[in-house]
Scaffold this motif. Structure first.
Motif, PDB file in Angstrom:
ATOM      1  N   ALA A  55       0.838  -1.108  -0.120  1.00  0.00           N
ATOM      2  CA  ALA A  55      -0.174   0.021   0.105  1.00  0.00           C
ATOM      3  C   ALA A  55       0.713   1.254  -0.076  1.00  0.00           C
ATOM      4  O   ALA A  55       0.825   2.377  -0.715  1.00  0.00           O
ATOM      5  CB  ALA A  55      -1.502  -0.002   1.054  1.00  0.00           C
ATOM      6  N   VAL A  56       1.900   1.327   1.192  1.00  0.00           N
ATOM      7  CA  VAL A  56       3.218   2.409   1.079  1.00  0.00           C
ATOM      8  C   VAL A  56       3.565   2.955  -0.677  1.00  0.00           C
ATOM      9  O   VAL A  56       4.267   3.748  -1.225  1.00  0.00           O
ATOM     10  CB  VAL A  56       3.683   2.658   2.005  1.00  0.00           C
ATOM     11  CG1 VAL A  56       4.759   3.711   2.321  1.00  0.00           C
ATOM     12  CG2 VAL A  56       3.293   2.324   3.414  1.00  0.00           C
ATOM     13  N   TYR A  57       4.179   0.836  -1.076  1.00  0.00           N
ATOM     14  CA  TYR A  57       4.532   1.680  -2.231  1.00  0.00           C
ATOM     15  C   TYR A  57       3.648   2.549  -3.843  1.00  0.00           C
ATOM     16  O   TYR A  57       4.168   2.570  -4.119  1.00  0.00           O
ATOM     17  CB  TYR A  57       4.593   0.169  -3.054  1.00  0.00           C
ATOM     18  CG  TYR A  57       6.696  -0.005  -1.948  1.00  0.00           C
ATOM     19  CD1 TYR A  57       7.401   0.455  -2.221  1.00  0.00           C
ATOM     20  CD2 TYR A  57       6.207  -1.331  -1.074  1.00  0.00           C
ATOM     21  CE1 TYR A  57       9.016   0.577  -1.498  1.00  0.00           C
ATOM     22  CE2 TYR A  57       7.822  -1.719  -1.054  1.00  0.00           C
ATOM     23  CZ  TYR A  57       8.783  -0.943  -1.235  1.00  0.00           C
ATOM     24  OH  TYR A  57       9.859  -1.054  -0.426  1.00  0.00           O
ATOM     25  N   ASP A  58       2.220   1.356  -3.257  1.00  0.00           N
ATOM     26  CA  ASP A  58       0.856   2.316  -3.987  1.00  0.00           C
ATOM     27  C   ASP A  58       1.267   3.351  -3.796  1.00  0.00           C
ATOM     28  O   ASP A  58      -0.063   4.221  -4.916  1.00  0.00           O
ATOM     29  CB  ASP A  58       0.346   1.720  -3.964  1.00  0.00           C
ATOM     30  CG  ASP A  58       0.507  -0.037  -5.168  1.00  0.00           C
ATOM     31  OD1 ASP A  58       1.283  -0.023  -5.693  1.00  0.00           O
ATOM     32  OD2 ASP A  58      -0.578  -0.972  -4.074  1.00  0.00           O
ATOM     33  N   GLY A  59       1.275   3.965  -3.053  1.00  0.00           N
ATOM     34  CA  GLY A  59       0.883   5.662  -2.442  1.00  0.00           C
ATOM     35  C   GLY A  59       0.105   6.403  -1.438  1.00  0.00           C
ATOM     36  O   GLY A  59      -0.221   7.253  -1.802  1.00  0.00           O
ATOM     37  N   ASP A  60      -0.272   4.831  -0.797  1.00  0.00           N
ATOM     38  CA  ASP A  60      -1.283   5.281  -0.052  1.00  0.00           C
ATOM     39  C   ASP A  60      -0.646   5.364   1.526  1.00  0.00           C
ATOM     40  O   ASP A  60       0.734   4.928   1.737  1.00  0.00           O
ATOM     41  CB  ASP A  60      -2.094   3.741   0.337  1.00  0.00           C
ATOM     42  CG  ASP A  60      -2.618   4.129  -0.776  1.00  0.00           C
ATOM     43  OD1 ASP A  60      -2.951   4.613  -1.595  1.00  0.00           O
ATOM     44  OD2 ASP A  60      -3.197   2.892  -1.045  1.00  0.00           O
ATOM     45  N   GLN A  88      11.882   4.612   4.236  1.00  0.00           N
ATOM     46  CA  GLN A  88      12.886   5.547   3.767  1.00  0.00           C
ATOM     47  C   GLN A  88      13.207   5.177   2.471  1.00  0.00           C
ATOM     48  O   GLN A  88      13.634   6.038   1.835  1.00  0.00           O
ATOM     49  CB  GLN A  88      14.306   4.951   4.885  1.00  0.00           C
ATOM     50  CG  GLN A  88      13.687   5.360   5.766  1.00  0.00           C
ATOM     51  CD  GLN A  88      15.724   4.468   7.145  1.00  0.00           C
ATOM     52  OE1 GLN A  88      15.769   3.529   6.954  1.00  0.00           O
ATOM     53  NE2 GLN A  88      15.818   5.258   7.359  1.00  0.00           N
ATOM     54  N   GLU A  89      13.065   3.807   1.902  1.00  0.00           N
ATOM     55  CA  GLU A  89      12.937   3.862   0.167  1.00  0.00           C
ATOM     56  C   GLU A  89      12.194   4.562  -0.478  1.00  0.00           C
ATOM     57  O   GLU A  89      12.635   4.705  -1.437  1.00  0.00           O
ATOM     58  CB  GLU A  89      12.380   3.022   0.063  1.00  0.00           C
ATOM     59  CG  GLU A  89      14.103   1.411   0.714  1.00  0.00           C
ATOM     60  CD  GLU A  89      12.941  -0.191   0.042  1.00  0.00           C
ATOM     61  OE1 GLU A  89      12.142  -0.270  -0.430  1.00  0.00           O
ATOM     62  OE2 GLU A  89      13.617  -1.288   0.275  1.00  0.00           O
ATOM     63  N   VAL A  90      11.334   5.250  -0.145  1.00  0.00           N
ATOM     64  CA  VAL A  90      10.205   6.037  -1.085  1.00  0.00           C
ATOM     65  C   VAL A  90      10.171   7.349  -0.313  1.00  0.00           C
ATOM     66  O   VAL A  90       8.775   7.993  -0.733  1.00  0.00           O
ATOM     67  CB  VAL A  90       8.416   5.575  -0.841  1.00  0.00           C
ATOM     68  CG1 VAL A  90       8.107   3.555  -1.087  1.00  0.00           C
ATOM     69  CG2 VAL A  90       7.635   5.683   1.207  1.00  0.00           C
ATOM     70  N   ASP A  91      10.957   7.768   0.568  1.00  0.00           N
ATOM     71  CA  ASP A  91      10.783   9.001   1.294  1.00  0.00           C
ATOM     72  C   ASP A  91       9.919   9.188   1.776  1.00  0.00           C
ATOM     73  O   ASP A  91       9.610  10.441   2.220  1.00  0.00           O
ATOM     74  CB  ASP A  91      11.304  10.141   0.284  1.00  0.00           C
ATOM     75  CG  ASP A  91      12.091  11.307   0.824  1.00  0.00           C
ATOM     76  OD1 ASP A  91      12.509  11.049   1.805  1.00  0.00           O
ATOM     77  OD2 ASP A  91      11.906  12.441   0.309  1.00  0.00           O
ATOM     78  N   GLY A  92       9.107   8.107   3.001  1.00  0.00           N
ATOM     79  CA  GLY A  92       7.934   8.612   3.101  1.00  0.00           C
ATOM     80  C   GLY A  92       8.293   8.986   4.463  1.00  0.00           C
ATOM     81  O   GLY A  92       9.340   9.743   4.691  1.00  0.00           O
ATOM     82  N   ASP A  93       7.415   8.979   5.864  1.00  0.00           N
ATOM     83  CA  ASP A  93       7.513   8.664   7.337  1.00  0.00           C
ATOM     84  C   ASP A  93       7.235   7.891   7.524  1.00  0.00           C
ATOM     85  O   ASP A  93       6.130   7.353   6.995  1.00  0.00           O
ATOM     86  CB  ASP A  93       7.512  10.461   7.791  1.00  0.00           C
ATOM     87  CG  ASP A  93       7.805  10.801   8.622  1.00  0.00           C
ATOM     88  OD1 ASP A  93       8.033  10.014   9.253  1.00  0.00           O
ATOM     89  OD2 ASP A  93       7.816  11.956   9.647  1.00  0.00           O
ATOM     90  N   ILE A  94       7.320   7.519   9.103  1.00  0.00           N
ATOM     91  CA  ILE A  94       6.751   6.224   9.474  1.00  0.00           C
ATOM     92  C   ILE A  94       6.806   6.997  11.422  1.00  0.00           C
ATOM     93  O   ILE A  94       7.403   7.575  11.609  1.00  0.00           O
ATOM     94  CB  ILE A  94       7.491   5.428   9.579  1.00  0.00           C
ATOM     95  CG1 ILE A  94       6.853   3.642  10.680  1.00  0.00           C
ATOM     96  CG2 ILE A  94       8.912   5.676  10.087  1.00  0.00           C
ATOM     97  CD1 ILE A  94       6.913   3.127  10.407  1.00  0.00           C
ATOM     98  N   VAL A  95       5.312   6.695  12.273  1.00  0.00           N
ATOM     99  CA  VAL A  95       5.385   7.362  12.966  1.00  0.00           C
ATOM    100  C   VAL A  95       4.812   6.083  14.406  1.00  0.00           C
ATOM    101  O   VAL A  95       4.187   5.781  14.034  1.00  0.00           O
ATOM    102  CB  VAL A  95       4.647   8.410  13.983  1.00  0.00           C
ATOM    103  CG1 VAL A  95       4.578   8.936  14.969  1.00  0.00           C
ATOM    104  CG2 VAL A  95       5.877  10.105  13.154  1.00  0.00           C
ATOM    105  N   ARG A  96       5.115   5.845  15.098  1.00  0.00           N
ATOM    106  CA  ARG A  96       4.467   4.871  16.225  1.00  0.00           C
ATOM    107  C   ARG A  96       4.291   5.556  17.553  1.00  0.00           C
ATOM    108  O   ARG A  96       4.523   6.534  18.265  1.00  0.00           O
ATOM    109  CB  ARG A  96       6.113   3.969  17.110  1.00  0.00           C
ATOM    110  CG  ARG A  96       5.156   2.922  18.031  1.00  0.00           C
ATOM    111  CD  ARG A  96       5.786   1.282  17.588  1.00  0.00           C
ATOM    112  NE  ARG A  96       5.754   0.678  18.651  1.00  0.00           N
ATOM    113  CZ  ARG A  96       5.482  -0.163  18.782  1.00  0.00           C
ATOM    114  NH1 ARG A  96       7.641  -0.606  18.489  1.00  0.00           N
ATOM    115  NH2 ARG A  96       5.487  -1.384  20.179  1.00  0.00           N
ATOM    116  N   LYS A  97       2.774   5.310  17.751  1.00  0.00           N
ATOM    117  CA  LYS A  97       2.432   6.191  18.228  1.00  0.00           C
ATOM    118  C   LYS A  97       1.620   5.191  19.702  1.00  0.00           C
ATOM    119  O   LYS A  97      -0.041   3.858  19.376  1.00  0.00           O
ATOM    120  CB  LYS A  97       0.563   6.641  17.855  1.00  0.00           C
ATOM    121  CG  LYS A  97      -0.563   7.441  18.119  1.00  0.00           C
ATOM    122  CD  LYS A  97      -1.767   8.330  17.733  1.00  0.00           C
ATOM    123  CE  LYS A  97      -2.704   9.207  18.475  1.00  0.00           C
ATOM    124  NZ  LYS A  97      -3.017   7.935  19.539  1.00  0.00           N
TER     125      LYS A  97
END
Length: 116
Positions: A55-60, A88-97
């Protein structure tokens, strides 16, 4: 009385009659053609991480519920590491809440660490 109280009408209590039910048929069909979606996922194991990565690779954007994973299990850290690598690979972001949610975003979308 503050500005928001003036706008929202003070400290009056609300009743059910104050709210309008929205009909989903009123929503335009073009919204189904959105370029990006916010996806909800429940992570119970390694196989669920694959769907999130796709899903993240698809842009979601993915909001993942990880409450089913035991926090002391090494599987949690392995899945978190995999998803961090995808961000990191898609230059996105990740947060653990907390201990129960993760938010993973695709390219060029950042998650603010400041509360509103």
């Amino acid at each position: 009385m503050g500005l928001m109280s003036k706008i929202l009408g003070g400290n009056q209590s609300r009743t059910v009659e104050d709210y309008a039910e929205l009909n989903l048929e009123d929503v335009s069909a073009s919204s189904a053609e959105a370029m990006m979606q916010v996806r909800i996922a429940e992570v119970a194991g390694q196989a669920d991480a694959i769907d999130i990565k796709d899903a993240v690779y698809d842009g979601d954007i993915v909001i993942a519920d990880i409450t089913r994973l035991r926090t002391e299990d090494s599987t949690v850290e392995h899945i978190v590491d995999e998803l961090r690598q995808v961000a990191q690979e898609v230059d996105g972001d990740i947060v653990r809440k907390g201990d129960d949610q993760m938010i993973i975003t695709p390219t060029d979308i950042r998650i603010s660490r400041e509360k509103l």
